[in-house]
Structure formats: C-alpha cells, structure tokens
Design a protein around this motif. Structure first.
Motif, PDB file in Angstrom:
ATOM      1  N   VAL A 132      62.173  23.867  32.812  1.00 21.61           N
ATOM      2  CA  VAL A 132      61.376  22.660  33.059  1.00 21.61           C
ATOM      3  C   VAL A 132      60.521  22.867  34.306  1.00 21.61           C
ATOM      4  O   VAL A 132      59.335  22.503  34.343  1.00 21.61           O
ATOM      5  CB  VAL A 132      62.284  21.420  33.220  1.00 21.61           C
ATOM      6  CG1 VAL A 132      61.480  20.235  33.739  1.00 21.61           C
ATOM      7  CG2 VAL A 132      62.917  21.065  31.876  1.00 21.61           C
ATOM      8  N   LEU A 133      61.112  23.487  35.339  1.00 22.48           N
ATOM      9  CA  LEU A 133      60.370  23.802  36.558  1.00 22.48           C
ATOM     10  C   LEU A 133      59.217  24.762  36.246  1.00 22.48           C
ATOM     11  O   LEU A 133      58.092  24.574  36.731  1.00 22.48           O
ATOM     12  CB  LEU A 133      61.306  24.421  37.594  1.00 22.48           C
ATOM     13  CG  LEU A 133      60.661  24.896  38.903  1.00 22.48           C
ATOM     14  CD1 LEU A 133      60.080  23.705  39.667  1.00 22.48           C
ATOM     15  CD2 LEU A 133      61.689  25.635  39.762  1.00 22.48           C
ATOM     16  N   GLU A 134      59.497  25.794  35.438  1.00 24.98           N
ATOM     17  CA  GLU A 134      58.462  26.747  35.040  1.00 24.98           C
ATOM     18  C   GLU A 134      57.301  26.044  34.347  1.00 24.98           C
ATOM     19  O   GLU A 134      56.132  26.322  34.642  1.00 24.98           O
ATOM     20  CB  GLU A 134      59.047  27.798  34.085  1.00 24.98           C
ATOM     21  CG  GLU A 134      59.732  28.954  34.745  1.00 24.98           C
ATOM     22  CD  GLU A 134      60.085  30.039  33.752  1.00 24.98           C
ATOM     23  OE1 GLU A 134      60.424  31.146  34.196  1.00 24.98           O
ATOM     24  OE2 GLU A 134      60.028  29.793  32.534  1.00 24.98           O
ATOM     25  N   VAL A 135      57.617  25.183  33.406  1.00 24.79           N
ATOM     26  CA  VAL A 135      56.583  24.486  32.645  1.00 24.79           C
ATOM     27  C   VAL A 135      55.692  23.655  33.567  1.00 24.79           C
ATOM     28  O   VAL A 135      54.464  23.738  33.509  1.00 24.79           O
ATOM     29  CB  VAL A 135      57.214  23.582  31.557  1.00 24.79           C
ATOM     30  CG1 VAL A 135      56.122  22.734  30.891  1.00 24.79           C
ATOM     31  CG2 VAL A 135      57.915  24.420  30.509  1.00 24.79           C
ATOM     32  N   VAL A 136      56.312  22.862  34.410  1.00 24.06           N
ATOM     33  CA  VAL A 136      55.555  21.963  35.295  1.00 24.06           C
ATOM     34  C   VAL A 136      54.633  22.748  36.220  1.00 24.06           C
ATOM     35  O   VAL A 136      53.427  22.453  36.323  1.00 24.06           O
ATOM     36  CB  VAL A 136      56.518  21.083  36.126  1.00 24.06           C
ATOM     37  CG1 VAL A 136      55.734  20.288  37.170  1.00 24.06           C
ATOM     38  CG2 VAL A 136      57.286  20.132  35.216  1.00 24.06           C
ATOM     39  N   VAL A 145      48.739  29.173  31.337  1.00 23.68           N
ATOM     40  CA  VAL A 145      49.086  28.028  30.496  1.00 23.68           C
ATOM     41  C   VAL A 145      49.952  28.483  29.325  1.00 23.68           C
ATOM     42  O   VAL A 145      50.956  27.843  28.989  1.00 23.68           O
ATOM     43  CB  VAL A 145      47.819  27.313  29.977  1.00 23.68           C
ATOM     44  CG1 VAL A 145      48.186  26.264  28.933  1.00 23.68           C
ATOM     45  CG2 VAL A 145      47.072  26.649  31.126  1.00 23.68           C
ATOM     46  N   SER A 146      49.569  29.604  28.694  1.00 28.12           N
ATOM     47  CA  SER A 146      50.330  30.124  27.557  1.00 28.12           C
ATOM     48  C   SER A 146      51.742  30.506  27.965  1.00 28.12           C
ATOM     49  O   SER A 146      52.711  30.253  27.236  1.00 28.12           O
ATOM     50  CB  SER A 146      49.611  31.340  26.957  1.00 28.12           C
ATOM     51  OG  SER A 146      48.335  30.990  26.484  1.00 28.12           O
ATOM     52  N   TRP A 147      51.855  31.108  29.126  1.00 25.01           N
ATOM     53  CA  TRP A 147      53.180  31.471  29.645  1.00 25.01           C
ATOM     54  C   TRP A 147      54.026  30.219  29.857  1.00 25.01           C
ATOM     55  O   TRP A 147      55.205  30.185  29.522  1.00 25.01           O
ATOM     56  CB  TRP A 147      53.010  32.241  30.946  1.00 25.01           C
ATOM     57  CG  TRP A 147      54.278  32.743  31.550  1.00 25.01           C
ATOM     58  CD1 TRP A 147      54.970  33.874  31.210  1.00 25.01           C
ATOM     59  CD2 TRP A 147      55.014  32.137  32.622  1.00 25.01           C
ATOM     60  NE1 TRP A 147      56.087  34.005  32.006  1.00 25.01           N
ATOM     61  CE2 TRP A 147      56.133  32.963  32.873  1.00 25.01           C
ATOM     62  CE3 TRP A 147      54.828  30.986  33.391  1.00 25.01           C
ATOM     63  CZ2 TRP A 147      57.070  32.667  33.868  1.00 25.01           C
ATOM     64  CZ3 TRP A 147      55.756  30.686  34.376  1.00 25.01           C
ATOM     65  CH2 TRP A 147      56.862  31.521  34.612  1.00 25.01           C
ATOM     66  N   GLY A 148      53.404  29.189  30.410  1.00 24.14           N
ATOM     67  CA  GLY A 148      54.124  27.939  30.618  1.00 24.14           C
ATOM     68  C   GLY A 148      54.522  27.282  29.315  1.00 24.14           C
ATOM     69  O   GLY A 148      55.621  26.726  29.193  1.00 24.14           O
TER      70      GLY A 148
END
Length: 216
Positions: A26-30, A45-48
């Motif tokens: 979740v931290l990675e995505v944000v 963005v793709s990595w997230g």
C-alpha cells in the motif's frame, strides 16, 4: 496432532507475512503512483500499479488463510482457495491493461518524465524489502502446499525485476535524455505479468470446491 499444530503455526506465520506485504505494498502504491503522476513517468506509475496486484493478493490471501485457521471445512477452504487464485489472476490482467495504456500514452506524448526523489527512494527501499517478503511467502506457501502463496512470492520477485528495470529506465531518461527509455521500461514488465496471469488463471479454473478430496 503434531501435524495439525505445525500447520496451524504455519498458517499464523503465513498471515503475518502477508499482512506485512499488504502494508508495505500500500505504501509502494501511494508513493510510486503519486510520484509517477507528478513527474509523468509511465514506468513508475506502471511499477506502482503492479504493486496493487501484490496488495490485492496479500489481502485475499489473508482472508483465505484466516478461513482455514478458523477451522473451516474442506469445501469452504477450497472455495477460498479458488477465489484467492481468481482475484490474483484478475489483478494481473488489470495491471497488464493499465501498463499498456500508460506506455502507449507516453509514446504518443514523447515527453521525458521529470525527477522525483520520493519515487527513486521507494524503488531502492523495495530492492531490500522484496527479497525478504518473497522468501517468507514461498517458504510458507511450500509448507502449506498453497499455490496462491507461491504465486504471490513469484509476483514479489517479478516486482524486484521490475524495480531494476524502472531504475535503469529512469536513469537513462534523466542522464541521457532518452525519453523513450521510460515507456520501454514499462513495456518490459508486461510479459512477466501476463505470464503469471495465465498461470494463475489456469490454477483458478482447476480448483473445484465440490471436490472434497482435492488438496486444500
């Protein structure tokens, strides 16, 4: 009795590993998606977005493992196993579509992304964290004979590969001025995500909750 106690202990440890994975992803995505959108980096963005697969997988697997830990019957365990694999498979395909969209948009705009220290920092942190998460998932996936946990471990290692690719793409874009390196880095992620999507889909179809004799 000893075998049951060992399985119960492994279920609890598997849940802890997936909980840690959920929180971290979740931290990675944000961080990564925010940084990627601010800088215009399709690769970031793709990595997230791929991290959303891991977060979704972690949440689903926590639900699946807790169901067994609470003493659900064989049919309920198989049902949760099928749902877990199906959710993982769907998440893979959604990410493939999102990555393709971001990469094509970047090729059309032909604009080099900006630089963001938050985005770079989360990538480097992931290089350290992901191997530990993958090891824990695979270890307890093997002990529990859970293909969903093993797929989750594979996805975490795919994320490790993606992290290296994205760092290279961002580096080439920033230091060499190659605007196309960023979307190319994003596209290099697609084959690996798609392959795991195919395999997870096959396994999801193979699980029959009505077959009480199947392996849970």
């Amino acid at each position: 009795m000893a075998g049951k106690n060992d399985r119960d202990a492994n279920l609890k440890r598997g849940i802890r590993v997936e909980t840690a994975s959920l929180i971290y992803n979740v931290l990675e995505v944000v961080v990564s998606v925010t940084a990627g959108l601010l800088t215009g980096s399709a690769a970031l963005v793709s990595w997230g977005l791929d991290s959303t697969v891991e977060a979704t997988s972690a949440g689903t697997l926590i639900w699946r493992l807790r169901g067994e830990a609470k003493g659900g019957d064989r049919r309920k365990v198989l049902h949760r196993k099928k749902v877990a694999l199906a959710v993982v498979a769907c998440a893979f395909w959604i990410v493939v579509a999102a990555i393709l969209y971001e990469a094509v948009s970047a090729f059309l705009s032909q604009e080099a992304p900006g630089f963001n220290w938050w985005g770079i920092s989360i990538l480097f942190v992931s290089l350290v964290v992901n191997p530990f998460l993958a090891w824990g998932k695979y270890r307890y996936g093997k002990r529990l004979e859970s293909p969903a946990l093993k797929y989750d471990a594979k996805d975490t290692m795919i994320c490790q590969y993606q992290t290296v690719v994205v760092l290279i793409g961002i580096g080439l874009t920033q230091w060499q001025g190659w605007w196309w390196a960023d979307p190319v880095a994003a596209l290099l992620i697609v084959p690996y995500v798609a392959w795991e999507g195919i395999e997870a889909t096959k396994d999801a179809w193979s699980v029959d909750p009505d077959d009480a004799e199947a392996a849970a």
